[in-house]
Design an enzyme around this catalytic site. Structure first.
Site, short mmCIF file in Angstrom:
data_model
loop_
_atom_site.label_atom_id
_atom_site.label_comp_id
_atom_site.label_asym_id
_atom_site.label_seq_id
_atom_site.Cartn_x
_atom_site.Cartn_y
_atom_site.Cartn_z
N SER A 60 -14.67 -25.14 -20.29
CA SER A 60 -16.00 -25.40 -19.77
C SER A 60 -16.97 -25.53 -20.95
O SER A 60 -16.83 -24.82 -21.96
CB SER A 60 -16.45 -24.26 -18.87
N GLU A 98 -19.60 -14.48 -32.20
CA GLU A 98 -20.15 -15.58 -31.40
C GLU A 98 -21.62 -15.80 -31.70
O GLU A 98 -22.07 -16.95 -31.85
CB GLU A 98 -19.96 -15.27 -29.92
N GLU A 139 -19.88 -27.90 -12.88
CA GLU A 139 -19.04 -28.63 -13.83
C GLU A 139 -17.62 -28.82 -13.27
O GLU A 139 -17.04 -29.92 -13.35
CB GLU A 139 -18.98 -27.89 -15.16
N CYS A 166 -16.32 -17.82 -21.28
CA CYS A 166 -17.16 -16.63 -21.44
C CYS A 166 -16.69 -15.69 -22.54
O CYS A 166 -17.48 -14.92 -23.07
CB CYS A 166 -17.20 -15.85 -20.12
N CYS A 184 -13.52 -7.51 -20.01
CA CYS A 184 -14.56 -6.93 -20.86
C CYS A 184 -14.59 -5.42 -20.82
O CYS A 184 -14.97 -4.77 -21.80
CB CYS A 184 -15.93 -7.48 -20.45
N GLU A 222 -23.61 -23.15 -34.06
CA GLU A 222 -24.06 -23.94 -32.91
C GLU A 222 -24.92 -23.14 -31.94
O GLU A 222 -25.45 -23.70 -30.97
CB GLU A 222 -22.86 -24.54 -32.17
N GLU A 278 -21.12 -23.58 -14.31
CA GLU A 278 -19.68 -23.76 -14.43
C GLU A 278 -19.08 -24.30 -13.14
O GLU A 278 -18.19 -25.17 -13.16
CB GLU A 278 -19.04 -22.42 -14.79
N LYS A 317 -18.36 -10.78 -29.73
CA LYS A 317 -19.72 -11.26 -29.45
C LYS A 317 -20.57 -11.28 -30.71
O LYS A 317 -21.49 -12.08 -30.84
CB LYS A 317 -20.38 -10.38 -28.39
#
Length: 596
Positions: free
Chosen positions: A330, A372, A286, A310, A526, A377, A283, A369
């Site tokens: 990102s 996710e 990037e 994230c 989190c 993908e 990251e 999560k």
């Protein structure tokens, strides 16, 4: 200084600040008034009436949570009238509640169940007077189960979704006996604007909204000798798990957690913090690449500010609410998904394992999560990268099921190969942590010096304010980064999606000069995630945050780019940051190196 007023509670004189509610005053004096619809995170509603008290001189009982104290007020919290009223209210709630408690996922941690026990509700006199309804259970989401039969219509979930997250996936429909908590056109949660954050779960007082659990599937995998089961654990789990196992809030249990996971039968116990460090390298590279294209090449197509990627709840939110800014995200996957992809490639090769025989499990503080991991993908390893996601609460259940006395466990260390991490990775578990970790690395890579903050603690991005801003001026950069001379890197941090909206609206309206934004979907980051122990409130989040920072300061290495195992994986497998291999496995799409 606030004006003080004098009241009495159960005959005891009390001095309180003007404007405080009766509930606040009672708490101050050690008097317990039961509540259901009240929550410290949310606005006052006064819906459930469980907190009624008697005020001398008034005919009707008043809701303690919604009634401000007045000078000379005489309050009775334990009169016969009050006790009978509370008992009848609890009985009425139970009459509409599908109270097969031993079959309920929230059994033992249900606020209504506790009230029924405390008030010894032995009979249900009202149940024959209340028409029994047909209820629906929405189990279509990979993250959340909504069971209307257990709903007491306190509306905490509705207020949570509106006030904390600004999503409004849940709402109140109909009136009177027909009132229900539902969604847009009563669609299931997968077909409405739901971010899967799970904040509704940790604010629900009953089992009406719970996470979809995968405990039995994981037990089955562990019990299969032909399957190699790998587990990763997120940083916030180690400061939350103890609460579920009768330890004080904010207890760090990293070593005991590792031992417990090994005793549960996982073949390899590794640390999501490893890929948190990896995320910072990818990251950070990037971000610097985008800045180079914007400043040196004057490329107006570069998407700035760059936003972290994230938090899957935040990703779902921006997809729904600000799709025109998806290019600002990102391209890095979250640490969970990076880890999953590497388990079935790098780890499988290093351990000479068939990826088809690996089951990848993650322990997360987050219900999003689960969603996710199910995204189409997330199969860049050639397989589903993460097979099962368990919350902190689910792990605690497994530990209890296994008969493990958690408090007596010795400490163990994570297995090597994707088990080494730094303090920078640990602070991913608290709001501002990703930003702080990134700045520790990016500033040092650019200047060759540590960030100009005492003991590496970048205090401007710390704290629990909804939106925080910070800036660091680049001076005397190394030759490759000379174009950043004099640039003031401007950053923003937000937690809770209602605060994400504030930041994104500022970007949209051209009122920000940010280069880099960190957004976490859940209050506190989190550590306040939808999969963390219940209850969660401001005081608890502060204690968990303190524990996270203490873990960071106790780590031998506190900068991601100094993690020796991260350096090794680039040398042995990935090649270079933003290289072809890392884009294939660690990013959501392929972008040419430095082509931003």
């Amino acid at each position: 200084m606030s004006e003080k007023i004098n009241i009495t509670i159960n005959g005891i004189p009390v001095e309180v600040e003007n404007g405080k509610t009766i509930l606040d005053a009672a708490d101050q004096t050690g008097v317990i008034i039961p509540t259901l619809c009240y929550h410290k995170d949310l606005c006052i509603a006064g819906n459930c009436r469980v907190c009624v008290v008697e005020i001398v001189g008034q005919k009707r009982l008043s809701a303690a949570c919604a009634t401000p104290c007045e000078e000379g007020m005489e309050i009775r919290t334990n009169s016969l009238n009050v006790r009978n009223s509370r008992k009848h209210i609890i009985e009425l709630l139970l009459s509409e509640h599908h109270a097969e408690c031993t079959k309920c996922y929230k059994n033992g941690n249900c606020e209504l169940q506790k009230l029924a026990s405390d008030y010894k509700i032995m009979t249900q006199d009202f149940i024959s007077l209340v028409p029994q309804k047909k209820y629906t259970i929405d189990m279509f989401s990979p993250s959340i189960i909504k069971d209307d039969s257990k709903c007491i219509r306190c509306q905490r979930c509705v207020r949570t979704c509106e006030e904390l997250q600004g999503v409004n996936a849940l709402t109140v429909a109909y009136k009177g006996d027909e009132m229900k908590i539902t969604t847009f056109f009563e669609k299931n949660l997968t077909n409405v604007v739901c971010t899967n954050c799970g904040q509704c779960i940790i604010h629900c007082p009953t089992g009406a909204i719970v996470e979809k659990n995968y405990i039995e599937e994981v037990w089955e995998a562990i019990s299969n000798p032909a399957i190699h089961v790998v587990v990763q654990t997120a940083p916030a789990v180690r400061v939350g798990l103890g609460e579920e196992l009768n330890m004080p809030v904010g207890t760090r249990v990293t070593g005991k957690m590792v031992t417990a996971l090994k005793r549960l039968g996982f073949d390899s116990v590794m640390d999501t913090d490893f890929t948190a460090d990896l995320t910072i390298i990818e990251e950070g590279t990037e971000l610097l690449g985008r800045l180079r294209k914007a400043i040196v090449d004057k490329d107006e197509s570069v998407h700035l500010p760059m936003a972290t990627s994230c938090s899957p709840g935040w990703i779902k939110y921006i997809e729904h609410m600000y799709p025109e800014y998806l290019g600002n995200l990102s391209t890095c996957k979250s640490p969970q998904q990076m880890f999953g992809a590497l388990v079935k490639t790098y780890y499988a090769k290093a351990r000479n394992l068939n990826p088809e025989k690996i089951v990848s499990v993650s322990i997360m503080p987050c219900t999003a999560k689960k969603f996710e991991a199910s995204r189409p993908e997330m199969h860049d390893s050639g397989y589903r990268d993460v097979d099962y996601v368990l919350t902190t609460r689910e792990l605690a259940i497994m530990i209890k099921q296994a008969g493990i006395d958690f408090a007596k466990l010795p400490d163990s260390k994570f297995d090597r190969l994707m088990g080494e991490s730094t303090g920078a990775a640990v602070i991913f578990g608290v709001t501002g942590g990703v930003m702080e970790a990134a700045l520790r690395t990016a500033y040092e890579l650019v200047t060759g010096r540590e960030v100009p903050f005492k003991n590496l603690n970048i205090t401007p991005v710390r704290g629990l304010d909804g939106v925080r801003e910070a800036s660091i001026k680049i001076e005397n950069p190394q030759r490759d980064w000379a174009f950043l001379e004099g640039v003031e890197l401007k950053c923003a941090v937000a937690h809770g999606l209602v605060n994400a909206k504030k930041v994104m609206d500022a970007v949209k309206n051209g009122k920000s000069e940010y280069h880099f934004i960190e957004i976490m979907a859940c209050p506190g980051g989190c550590l306040g995630g939808g999969g963390q122990p219940i209850p969660t409130n401001p005081e608890i989040r502060k204690k968990r945050a303190k524990a996270i920072y203490a873990e960071d300061e106790g780590m031998p290495i506190r900068k991601s780019h100094q993690n020796p195992e991260v350096l090794k994986i680039y040398e042995d497998f990935l090649g270079e940051p933003l290289g072809e291999k890392s884009h294939q496995l660690l990013h959501t799409k392929y972008v040419e190196r430095n082509h931003f």
